[in-house]
Design a protein around this motif. Structure first.
Motif, PDB file in Angstrom:
ATOM      1  N   ALA A  57      -6.491   4.928  -4.722  1.00 31.84           N
ATOM      2  CA  ALA A  57      -5.545   5.666  -4.108  1.00 31.84           C
ATOM      3  C   ALA A  57      -5.957   4.364  -3.264  1.00 31.84           C
ATOM      4  O   ALA A  57      -3.893   4.352  -2.719  1.00 31.84           O
ATOM      5  CB  ALA A  57      -5.622   6.975  -3.529  1.00 31.84           C
ATOM      6  N   ALA A  58      -6.529   4.189  -2.561  1.00 36.87           N
ATOM      7  CA  ALA A  58      -6.186   3.189  -1.338  1.00 36.87           C
ATOM      8  C   ALA A  58      -5.520   1.764  -1.270  1.00 36.87           C
ATOM      9  O   ALA A  58      -5.791   0.681  -0.755  1.00 36.87           O
ATOM     10  CB  ALA A  58      -7.405   2.994  -0.615  1.00 36.87           C
ATOM     11  N   SER A  59      -5.705   1.683  -2.526  1.00 33.48           N
ATOM     12  CA  SER A  59      -5.357   0.314  -4.054  1.00 33.48           C
ATOM     13  C   SER A  59      -3.590  -0.672  -3.070  1.00 33.48           C
ATOM     14  O   SER A  59      -3.653  -1.469  -3.326  1.00 33.48           O
ATOM     15  CB  SER A  59      -5.814  -0.483  -4.763  1.00 33.48           C
ATOM     16  OG  SER A  59      -5.093   0.665  -5.841  1.00 33.48           O
ATOM     17  N   GLY A  60      -3.286   0.547  -2.818  1.00 36.80           N
ATOM     18  CA  GLY A  60      -1.871   0.446  -2.855  1.00 36.80           C
ATOM     19  C   GLY A  60      -1.229   0.044  -3.638  1.00 36.80           C
ATOM     20  O   GLY A  60       0.204  -0.846  -4.119  1.00 36.80           O
ATOM     21  N   ASP A  61      -1.736   0.078  -5.102  1.00 39.52           N
ATOM     22  CA  ASP A  61      -1.273  -0.820  -6.075  1.00 39.52           C
ATOM     23  C   ASP A  61       0.042   0.699  -6.998  1.00 39.52           C
ATOM     24  O   ASP A  61       0.499   0.482  -8.426  1.00 39.52           O
ATOM     25  CB  ASP A  61      -1.791  -1.052  -7.114  1.00 39.52           C
ATOM     26  CG  ASP A  61      -2.744   0.214  -8.462  1.00 39.52           C
ATOM     27  OD1 ASP A  61      -2.436   1.297  -7.423  1.00 39.52           O
ATOM     28  OD2 ASP A  61      -4.129   0.181  -8.753  1.00 39.52           O
ATOM     29  N   GLY A  62       0.284   1.883  -6.232  1.00 41.95           N
ATOM     30  CA  GLY A  62       1.196   2.663  -7.356  1.00 41.95           C
ATOM     31  C   GLY A  62       0.808   3.531  -7.342  1.00 41.95           C
ATOM     32  O   GLY A  62       1.368   4.965  -7.784  1.00 41.95           O
ATOM     33  N   PHE A  63      -0.767   3.739  -7.314  1.00 40.44           N
ATOM     34  CA  PHE A  63      -1.180   4.674  -7.807  1.00 40.44           C
ATOM     35  C   PHE A  63      -1.352   5.504  -6.745  1.00 40.44           C
ATOM     36  O   PHE A  63      -1.807   5.463  -5.269  1.00 40.44           O
ATOM     37  CB  PHE A  63      -2.575   5.154  -8.652  1.00 40.44           C
ATOM     38  CG  PHE A  63      -3.653   6.217  -8.569  1.00 40.44           C
ATOM     39  CD1 PHE A  63      -3.235   7.230  -9.330  1.00 40.44           C
ATOM     40  CD2 PHE A  63      -4.775   5.826  -7.755  1.00 40.44           C
ATOM     41  CE1 PHE A  63      -3.933   8.203  -9.611  1.00 40.44           C
ATOM     42  CE2 PHE A  63      -5.681   7.317  -8.032  1.00 40.44           C
ATOM     43  CZ  PHE A  63      -4.953   8.037  -9.358  1.00 40.44           C
ATOM     44  N   SER A  64      -1.042   7.478  -6.424  1.00 40.16           N
ATOM     45  CA  SER A  64      -1.086   7.814  -5.804  1.00 40.16           C
ATOM     46  C   SER A  64      -2.759   9.430  -5.989  1.00 40.16           C
ATOM     47  O   SER A  64      -1.857   9.900  -7.153  1.00 40.16           O
ATOM     48  CB  SER A  64       0.313   8.746  -4.749  1.00 40.16           C
ATOM     49  OG  SER A  64       0.643   7.736  -4.802  1.00 40.16           O
ATOM     50  N   LEU A  65      -3.215   9.734  -4.792  1.00 41.63           N
ATOM     51  CA  LEU A  65      -3.664  11.487  -5.480  1.00 41.63           C
ATOM     52  C   LEU A  65      -3.722  12.209  -4.347  1.00 41.63           C
ATOM     53  O   LEU A  65      -3.178  12.440  -3.328  1.00 41.63           O
ATOM     54  CB  LEU A  65      -5.344  10.543  -5.490  1.00 41.63           C
ATOM     55  CG  LEU A  65      -6.651  12.609  -5.531  1.00 41.63           C
ATOM     56  CD1 LEU A  65      -6.579  12.345  -6.921  1.00 41.63           C
ATOM     57  CD2 LEU A  65      -7.762  11.216  -5.392  1.00 41.63           C
TER      58      LEU A  65
END
Length: 251
Positions: free
Chosen positions: A161-169
């Motif tokens: 989630a912290a990678s900034g690639d469009g995934f949110s938790l």
């Protein structure tokens, strides 16, 4: 059904009731994220018990297959796996099985995953595959657990989630008494509506996995939040394993 004797290579404790078992397959197979396998145990008198478990590892994870197995005291397979199975033991595995509850980034998005407890396992396969191919398809995972200690794979999910690639938790804890930064209480229509609204684009698919009561409540809340039932897919588990029939919810 293709059955083979897989070797347990390692066992990792995820929570008080869930362990990850890693298997080496004599004949590794291709599978789609979201598929499951059957574990079959045979007693000395010939009695057999088998249960379905979602694959948590990504299709490109190498020779090891990861299954997150929750212990059910009234189950026939999970108590054996938790209390007796050891590294280097042989376990019969059949599969892969399941062609409905699958998703890859090629299927498009945005997508909303809703997982309860060990129901997060198939989403781990999907998210790990998404990360491996460096996809930026928008995905939101709503993860509901009873206590903070029940948040399986939380460190890995937080890094994704912290990678900034469009995934949110998004995390909800239903029974945690102490202070925490997550949502307190069960997920409901208002909570889901807020998440869908924040996604800014029309959700293309919703996938829900967890226990029978969790799936019923989450599906009802999702529909009440305005999601078209035709884009919702569900998968349920319990002491008897994954639900044999997984289908779209009726309108």
């Amino acid at each position: 059904m293709n059955w083979q004797n897989a070797i347990i290579t390692r066992i990792e404790t995820q929570s008080l009731r869930v362990k990850s078992f890693f298997f080496r397959l004599p004949e590794p197979f291709l599978f789609r994220p979201g598929q499951h396998v059957l574990l079959r145990l045979t007693a000395p008198d010939g009695y057999r018990a088998q249960r379905s478990y979602s694959i948590a590892s990504a299709p490109n994870a190498g020779e090891e297959l990861e299954l997150a197995i929750e212990r059910f005291d009234d189950g026939e397979v999970s108590p054996f796996m938790h209390d007796i199975a050891q590294v280097d033991d042989e376990i019969e595995i059949g599969g892969p099985v399941g062609g409905h509850f699958n998703w890859t980034p090629e299927d498009g998005g945005p997508v909303l995953f809703i997982g309860g407890g060990s129901g997060v396992a198939p989403f781990m396969s999907m998210l790990r595959h998404r990360a491996a191919i460096v996809s930026r398809v928008p995905v939101v995972l709503v993860f509901s657990a009873r206590l903070r200690e029940d948040l399986l794979f939380f460190d890995e999910l937080s890094k994704l989630a912290a990678s900034g690639d469009g995934f949110s938790l998004m995390v909800a804890l239903t029974r945690e008494a102490g202070a925490h930064p997550f949502r307190a209480g069960r997920i409901d229509a208002e909570f889901i509506a807020g998440i869908v609204g924040a996604m800014r684009m029309r959700v293309r698919q919703v996938m829900i996995c967890g226990s029978h009561p969790f799936v019923e409540a989450a599906a009802e809340g999702t529909i009440t939040a305005g999601i078209d039932p035709a884009i919702i897919k569900t998968e349920r588990y319990g002491a008897t394993g994954l639900q044999a029939e997984v289908r779209d919810l009726p309108a």
